[in-house]
Every structure is written in structure tokens, then in C-alpha cells.
Scaffold this motif. Structure first.
Motif, PDB file in Angstrom:
ATOM      1  N   GLU A  98      23.893 -18.633  12.472  1.00 51.35           N
ATOM      2  CA  GLU A  98      25.280 -18.961  12.143  1.00 51.35           C
ATOM      3  C   GLU A  98      25.869 -19.923  13.168  1.00 51.35           C
ATOM      4  O   GLU A  98      26.552 -20.889  12.809  1.00 51.35           O
ATOM      5  CB  GLU A  98      26.115 -17.682  12.074  1.00 51.35           C
ATOM      6  N   ASP A  99      25.630 -19.658  14.443  1.00 51.70           N
ATOM      7  CA  ASP A  99      26.149 -20.534  15.500  1.00 51.70           C
ATOM      8  C   ASP A  99      25.594 -21.950  15.381  1.00 51.70           C
ATOM      9  O   ASP A  99      26.269 -22.922  15.729  1.00 51.70           O
ATOM     10  CB  ASP A  99      25.807 -19.960  16.876  1.00 51.70           C
ATOM     11  N   ALA A 100      24.353 -22.051  14.870  1.00 49.26           N
ATOM     12  CA  ALA A 100      23.725 -23.365  14.708  1.00 49.26           C
ATOM     13  C   ALA A 100      24.092 -24.022  13.380  1.00 49.26           C
ATOM     14  O   ALA A 100      23.661 -25.144  13.100  1.00 49.26           O
ATOM     15  CB  ALA A 100      22.210 -23.238  14.821  1.00 49.26           C
ATOM     16  N   GLY A 101      24.871 -23.329  12.554  1.00 47.54           N
ATOM     17  CA  GLY A 101      25.304 -23.888  11.276  1.00 47.54           C
ATOM     18  C   GLY A 101      24.222 -23.914  10.219  1.00 47.54           C
ATOM     19  O   GLY A 101      24.288 -24.723   9.286  1.00 47.54           O
ATOM     20  N   VAL A 102      23.245 -23.026  10.330  1.00 49.53           N
ATOM     21  CA  VAL A 102      22.140 -22.993   9.372  1.00 49.53           C
ATOM     22  C   VAL A 102      22.519 -22.113   8.174  1.00 49.53           C
ATOM     23  O   VAL A 102      22.876 -20.949   8.352  1.00 49.53           O
ATOM     24  CB  VAL A 102      20.859 -22.440  10.027  1.00 49.53           C
ATOM     25  N   PRO A 103      22.449 -22.624   6.951  1.00 50.99           N
ATOM     26  CA  PRO A 103      22.729 -21.797   5.772  1.00 50.99           C
ATOM     27  C   PRO A 103      21.693 -20.688   5.628  1.00 50.99           C
ATOM     28  O   PRO A 103      20.516 -20.869   5.952  1.00 50.99           O
ATOM     29  CB  PRO A 103      22.624 -22.786   4.605  1.00 50.99           C
ATOM     30  N   MET A 104      22.150 -19.531   5.127  1.00 53.64           N
ATOM     31  CA  MET A 104      21.267 -18.384   4.939  1.00 53.64           C
ATOM     32  C   MET A 104      21.516 -17.751   3.581  1.00 53.64           C
ATOM     33  O   MET A 104      22.598 -17.892   3.006  1.00 53.64           O
ATOM     34  CB  MET A 104      21.501 -17.343   6.036  1.00 53.64           C
ATOM     35  N   ALA A 105      20.502 -17.051   3.079  1.00 53.80           N
ATOM     36  CA  ALA A 105      20.616 -16.337   1.812  1.00 53.80           C
ATOM     37  C   ALA A 105      19.690 -15.135   1.851  1.00 53.80           C
ATOM     38  O   ALA A 105      18.867 -14.981   2.769  1.00 53.80           O
ATOM     39  CB  ALA A 105      20.257 -17.247   0.635  1.00 53.80           C
ATOM     40  N   ILE A 106      19.835 -14.253   0.863  1.00 50.22           N
ATOM     41  CA  ILE A 106      18.950 -13.106   0.685  1.00 50.22           C
ATOM     42  C   ILE A 106      18.310 -13.207  -0.694  1.00 50.22           C
ATOM     43  O   ILE A 106      18.993 -13.509  -1.673  1.00 50.22           O
ATOM     44  CB  ILE A 106      19.715 -11.773   0.797  1.00 50.22           C
ATOM     45  N   HIS A 138      17.048 -12.577 -11.626  1.00 49.73           N
ATOM     46  CA  HIS A 138      16.036 -13.638 -11.622  1.00 49.73           C
ATOM     47  C   HIS A 138      14.666 -12.970 -11.736  1.00 49.73           C
ATOM     48  O   HIS A 138      14.541 -11.765 -11.543  1.00 49.73           O
ATOM     49  CB  HIS A 138      16.108 -14.459 -10.331  1.00 49.73           C
ATOM     50  N   ALA A 139      13.653 -13.755 -12.019  1.00 49.66           N
ATOM     51  CA  ALA A 139      12.301 -13.193 -12.054  1.00 49.66           C
ATOM     52  C   ALA A 139      11.941 -12.662 -10.663  1.00 49.66           C
ATOM     53  O   ALA A 139      12.271 -13.281  -9.646  1.00 49.66           O
ATOM     54  CB  ALA A 139      11.302 -14.250 -12.490  1.00 49.66           C
ATOM     55  N   PRO A 140      11.281 -11.505 -10.580  1.00 51.58           N
ATOM     56  CA  PRO A 140      10.958 -10.924  -9.270  1.00 51.58           C
ATOM     57  C   PRO A 140       9.861 -11.705  -8.555  1.00 51.58           C
ATOM     58  O   PRO A 140       8.987 -12.302  -9.176  1.00 51.58           O
ATOM     59  CB  PRO A 140      10.492  -9.508  -9.619  1.00 51.58           C
ATOM     60  N   LYS A 141       9.932 -11.684  -7.222  1.00 55.86           N
ATOM     61  CA  LYS A 141       8.823 -12.208  -6.437  1.00 55.86           C
ATOM     62  C   LYS A 141       7.559 -11.426  -6.808  1.00 55.86           C
ATOM     63  O   LYS A 141       7.644 -10.219  -7.036  1.00 55.86           O
ATOM     64  CB  LYS A 141       9.125 -12.037  -4.937  1.00 55.86           C
ATOM     65  N   PRO A 142       6.415 -12.068  -6.951  1.00 58.40           N
ATOM     66  CA  PRO A 142       6.017 -13.370  -6.408  1.00 58.40           C
ATOM     67  C   PRO A 142       6.430 -14.603  -7.210  1.00 58.40           C
ATOM     68  O   PRO A 142       6.061 -15.716  -6.834  1.00 58.40           O
ATOM     69  CB  PRO A 142       4.499 -13.269  -6.349  1.00 58.40           C
ATOM     70  N   ASP A 143       7.129 -14.433  -8.310  1.00 57.05           N
ATOM     71  CA  ASP A 143       7.676 -15.598  -8.990  1.00 57.05           C
ATOM     72  C   ASP A 143       8.626 -16.314  -8.035  1.00 57.05           C
ATOM     73  O   ASP A 143       9.417 -15.668  -7.338  1.00 57.05           O
ATOM     74  CB  ASP A 143       8.428 -15.154 -10.254  1.00 57.05           C
ATOM     75  N   ARG A 148      13.830 -20.753  -5.527  1.00 59.04           N
ATOM     76  CA  ARG A 148      14.258 -22.061  -6.034  1.00 59.04           C
ATOM     77  C   ARG A 148      15.753 -22.079  -6.321  1.00 59.04           C
ATOM     78  O   ARG A 148      16.441 -23.076  -6.058  1.00 59.04           O
ATOM     79  CB  ARG A 148      13.456 -22.412  -7.280  1.00 59.04           C
ATOM     80  N   HIS A 149      16.274 -20.971  -6.844  1.00 56.59           N
ATOM     81  CA  HIS A 149      17.712 -20.893  -7.108  1.00 56.59           C
ATOM     82  C   HIS A 149      18.498 -20.953  -5.796  1.00 56.59           C
ATOM     83  O   HIS A 149      19.497 -21.671  -5.703  1.00 56.59           O
ATOM     84  CB  HIS A 149      18.035 -19.600  -7.848  1.00 56.59           C
ATOM     85  N   ALA A 150      18.045 -20.211  -4.783  1.00 58.86           N
ATOM     86  CA  ALA A 150      18.724 -20.230  -3.483  1.00 58.86           C
ATOM     87  C   ALA A 150      18.728 -21.627  -2.887  1.00 58.86           C
ATOM     88  O   ALA A 150      19.744 -22.076  -2.323  1.00 58.86           O
ATOM     89  CB  ALA A 150      18.050 -19.248  -2.535  1.00 58.86           C
ATOM     90  N   MET A 151      17.617 -22.337  -3.014  1.00 59.81           N
ATOM     91  CA  MET A 151      17.555 -23.701  -2.491  1.00 59.81           C
ATOM     92  C   MET A 151      18.490 -24.623  -3.255  1.00 59.81           C
ATOM     93  O   MET A 151      19.174 -25.474  -2.663  1.00 59.81           O
ATOM     94  CB  MET A 151      16.115 -24.211  -2.540  1.00 59.81           C
ATOM     95  N   GLN A 152      18.546 -24.457  -4.567  1.00 59.65           N
ATOM     96  CA  GLN A 152      19.416 -25.304  -5.371  1.00 59.65           C
ATOM     97  C   GLN A 152      20.878 -25.093  -4.993  1.00 59.65           C
ATOM     98  O   GLN A 152      21.637 -26.056  -4.837  1.00 59.65           O
ATOM     99  CB  GLN A 152      19.214 -25.001  -6.852  1.00 59.65           C
TER     100      GLN A 152
END
Length: 213
Positions: A98-106, A138-143, A148-152
Motif C-alpha cells: 500500500e505504501d508503495a502504491g501497488v494495487p492488490m486484489a483477492i 467466476h470459474a474456480p482456479k485452476p481456471d 484475468r478479471h482482476a487484471m482487467q
């Protein structure tokens, strides 16, 4: 190396829910005719969905009623509400990102309700609000769909995106999405990630050092 996006798995990476979940499901399945130990639940089903656990248990002889999945989730949620631990070092890593301004997701194969229960006490649910993705949407991992959605959503490319996961399903998903991956193998050690296109780490501080945050 400053990442464009860091995607965390939930169970076993952010919070230590797996021992509680494995125990509750083992007790549940034993009541339904399949005598099984918590460690066997972990070995057979870790990283998957509870629906898949039920299907696998039925194939092994468990006699599950039509409302088994709903009731099993209720039992798991009740146990998790008693409290779970945050994984060692993960809050420091999140603070540094967060301090480095890096986006994060779960991105987790678990349902949102379970994540809210397990993440709320530590404040992680609110810190990731709006960036928490579930296999129930969304489709479960390993899909690779969730990644891809998080990146988009984040506007990040796979070459600068890193997944942090403790299970092969996540490692496979990262490879399929074309992004980088840290295999968090504090339990089992680096040998557990042998043969996967993932960088094994046993402590969150190793990830912070690699990101230089």
C-alpha cells in the motif's frame, strides 16, 4: 521489481482458515458415513470448492442429503466466527505494498460470505473492498478467469502481475493467465512447488524483499 498488481489467495495465504475448515468438514462427513481425518480432507480437497468436496466425498461413499452443501457451509461459518489467525507477515507485506502504491486484489475459490467472516476481524475485508473475487462468481482456479478479471479491473498486464497462492490450483491458474506466481509453501517447504512455474517462498518477508517494498 515493482509489480503492477498483486493478487492474493485467501485461505492459507491471508488467513489460517484451513485447519478449522478441515476439522469441521471431517466431522461432518464422518457423521454422513465417510470416516475421514482432517489431514485427509486437506490432502484430497485443499484448494477446491466445498461443492467439489461434497462430490468427492459422495464418490467415496458419503451419504449426503440434498441440503448438505448449505448445512456444511453453515457449520464452517459458525466455526470461523470464533476467530482465525492472520498468516504471519502478511499484514506487513500488505502495508508495504500500500505504501508503495501497488494495487492488490483477492482471488479465492471460496464464497464471498466465507471470506467476509474470515477477513473482517483483521480489517482485511475492508482493505480489499471492491477487489475481492470468488469462484462463485467466476470459474474456480485452476481456471484463469478470476485472475484475468482482476487484471482487467486493475488495468494491469500479466507480465507485471503476481499471484500469491499456497495451492497448485492457484499456481496453475497463474500459469494459464500468463502472470507470475509466488508459491507460498511455509507448510511443506519448496519441494512442494517442484515442477510448477512458480517461485517458492516460505515467508511473506521474502516476497517483500523481491518486490523491494
Amino acid at each position: 521489481m515493482t509489480p503492477g498488481l498483486v493478487i492474493f489467495d485467501c485461505d492459507g495465504v491471508l488467513v489460517d482458515t484451513e485447519p478449522t475448515t478441515d476439522r469441521v468438514i471431517a466431522e461432518n462427513l464422518t457423521r454422513h458415513g465417510l470416516t475421514i481425518a482432517p489431514h485427509e480432507i486437506h490432502t484430497l480437497f485443499a484448494g477446491g470448492t466445498l461443492k467439489a468436496v461434497g462430490e468427492g466425498a459422495a464418490a467415496r461413499g458419503a451419504r449426503l442429503p440434498p441440503d448438505w452443501l448449505e448445512n456444511a457451509y453453515a457449520e464452517v461459518y459458525a466455526a470461523l466466527r470464533a476467530g482465525v489467525n492472520v498468516m504471519p507477515g502478511v499484514l506487513d507485506l500488505i502495508d508495504a505494498l500500500e505504501d508503495a502504491g501497488v494495487p492488490m486484489a483477492i482471488a479465492s475459490n471460496g464464497p464471498l460470505q466465507k471470506m467476509e467472516i474470515s477477513l473482517a476481524a483483521s480489517g482485511l475485508w475492508n482493505r480489499f473492498a471492491g477487489r475481492i473475487y470468488s469462484a462463485y462468481d467466476h470459474a474456480p482456479k485452476p481456471d484463469p478467469a478470476m485472475l484475468r478479471h482482476a487484471m482487467q479491473v486493475a488495468g494491469a498486464g500479466p507480465d507485471t502481475t503476481w499471484m500469491i497462492d499456497d495451492m497448485p490450483a492457484g499456481w496453475h491458474a497463474a500459469a494459464a493467465a500468463g502472470c507470475n506466481c509466488f508459491a507460498y509453501v511455509a507448510e511443506g517447504g519448496p519441494a512442494r512447488a517442484a515442477g510448477f512455474a512458480a517461485t517458492p517462498v516460505t515467508a511473506m518477508s521474502q516476497i517483500a524483499a523481491a518486490f523491494r517494498v
